[in-house]
Design an enzyme around this catalytic site. Structure first.
Site, PDB file in Angstrom:
ATOM      1  N   SER A   1       0.793  -1.238   0.000  1.00 53.84           N
ATOM      2  CA  SER A   1       0.000   0.000   0.000  1.00 53.84           C
ATOM      3  C   SER A   1       0.819   1.279   0.000  1.00 53.84           C
ATOM      4  O   SER A   1       0.258   2.371  -0.100  1.00 53.84           O
ATOM      5  CB  SER A   1      -0.969   0.002   1.179  1.00 53.84           C
ATOM      6  OG  SER A   1      -2.072  -0.839   0.909  1.00 53.84           O
TER       7      SER A   1
ATOM      8  N   THR B   1       1.878   3.579   5.290  1.00 51.43           N
ATOM      9  CA  THR B   1       2.218   2.199   5.642  1.00 51.43           C
ATOM     10  C   THR B   1       1.926   1.268   4.463  1.00 51.43           C
ATOM     11  O   THR B   1       1.239   1.632   3.511  1.00 51.43           O
ATOM     12  CB  THR B   1       1.394   1.715   6.847  1.00 51.43           C
ATOM     13  OG1 THR B   1       0.002   1.883   6.537  1.00 51.43           O
ATOM     14  CG2 THR B   1       1.748   2.483   8.104  1.00 51.43           C
ATOM     15  N   GLY B   2       2.451   0.067   4.572  1.00 50.47           N
ATOM     16  CA  GLY B   2       2.164  -0.984   3.592  1.00 50.47           C
ATOM     17  C   GLY B   2       2.411  -2.334   4.237  1.00 50.47           C
ATOM     18  O   GLY B   2       3.365  -2.483   5.006  1.00 50.47           O
TER      19      GLY B   2
END
Length: 267
Positions: free
Chosen positions: A81, A220-221
């Protein structure tokens, strides 16, 4: 002894004294110069006792970069993401969305997070990392335009062959933490090949904390056991881009990042 010879001896003695003084001063000056440079060592091993990972901090004013775990910093991973940032830039630039308030309506399909199960704007979908919104926008951008822009910004391996709404999710697109750092620096400085208003809009959507002494921008991811937190922070003393990549979740990567930033930058 003639007067001329005495003057010659005197001058040679003075020259030798000056040479000796110069040679004695040089190390001191070098030490002083070293102390004046930003040579502080960041010891972050304590923040990586529970999982393997890498952390990068770049001082954007003094152009100094600190890297923890250099080997992993060069390894490419799926951006997950964190790709919402370039996706939003491309979506706005191509007109796939008008602005951060552009609404996409929930299709009624229940997804894993309750906050995803409602209508969203580009901005709220960035804030809550709503995958379906950015997948729909990617389809609206289309493969041809997406490929053109991913290549134009030299994003990682530039491979979007994994499907227009899947390529960044544990698929074909890969990027290293160091490449993410470069990308975030370019976005902060607004040196990417997008319109200025497009970059300003995406930066505004990335704001996660707006405090008296700093503004934190980040994304974030998470996926396939890998967690990311990427972004930049603007303080009273300067600006820094940062990337954390760990064997964990994006939430854990953000927590680790904040602990490090609070120790070395946000004070």
């Amino acid at each position: 002894m003639s007067k001329r010879k005495m003057q010659a001896i005197f001058l040679s003695l003075i020259g030798a004294a000056l040479l000796m003084t110069s040679s004695l001063q040089t190390p001191t000056e070098a030490e002083a110069a070293e102390k004046n440079t930003n040579s502080k060592k960041l010891k972050v091993d304590e923040f990586f006792t529970d999982y393997d990972g890498t952390f990068i901090l770049r001082d954007l004013k003094n152009e100094k970069t600190f890297v923890y775990n250099d080997q992993r910093a060069k390894q490419r991973f799926a951006p997950q993401s964190t790709f919402k940032v370039p996706n939003a830039l491309i979506g706005l630039q191509t007109g796939a969305v008008k602005d951060e308030y552009d609404i996409k309506y929930w299709d009624g399909v229940k997804r894993e997070l309750d906050v995803w199960n409602q209508d969203h704007t580009l901005g709220s979908a960035m804030r809550y990392s709503v995958v379906w919104y950015y997948q729909a926008m990617a389809r609206d951008i289309g493969e041809k335009r997406m490929k053109e822009w991913v290549e134009k910004i030299s994003y990682g391996n530039q491979d979007i062959s994994g499907g227009i709404d899947q390529f960044w999710l544990s698929s074909t697109l890969k990027i290293s933490p160091l490449e993410q750092t470069d990308f975030m620096e370019s976005l902060y400085k607004e040196k990417l090949p997008f319109d200025k208003n497009v970059m300003k809009t995406v930066k505004r959507m990335m704001v996660q904390e707006d405090e008296d002494h700093y503004i934190l921008y980040g994304k974030t991811g998470s996926g396939s056991g890998i967690g990311w937190y990427t972004g930049f922070v603007k303080t009273e003393h300067g600006a820094y881009s940062f990337v954390t990549n760990i064997d964990g979740t994006g939430t854990e990567a953000k927590s680790t990042t904040m602990d490090i930033l609070k120790k070395y930058v946000l004070h």
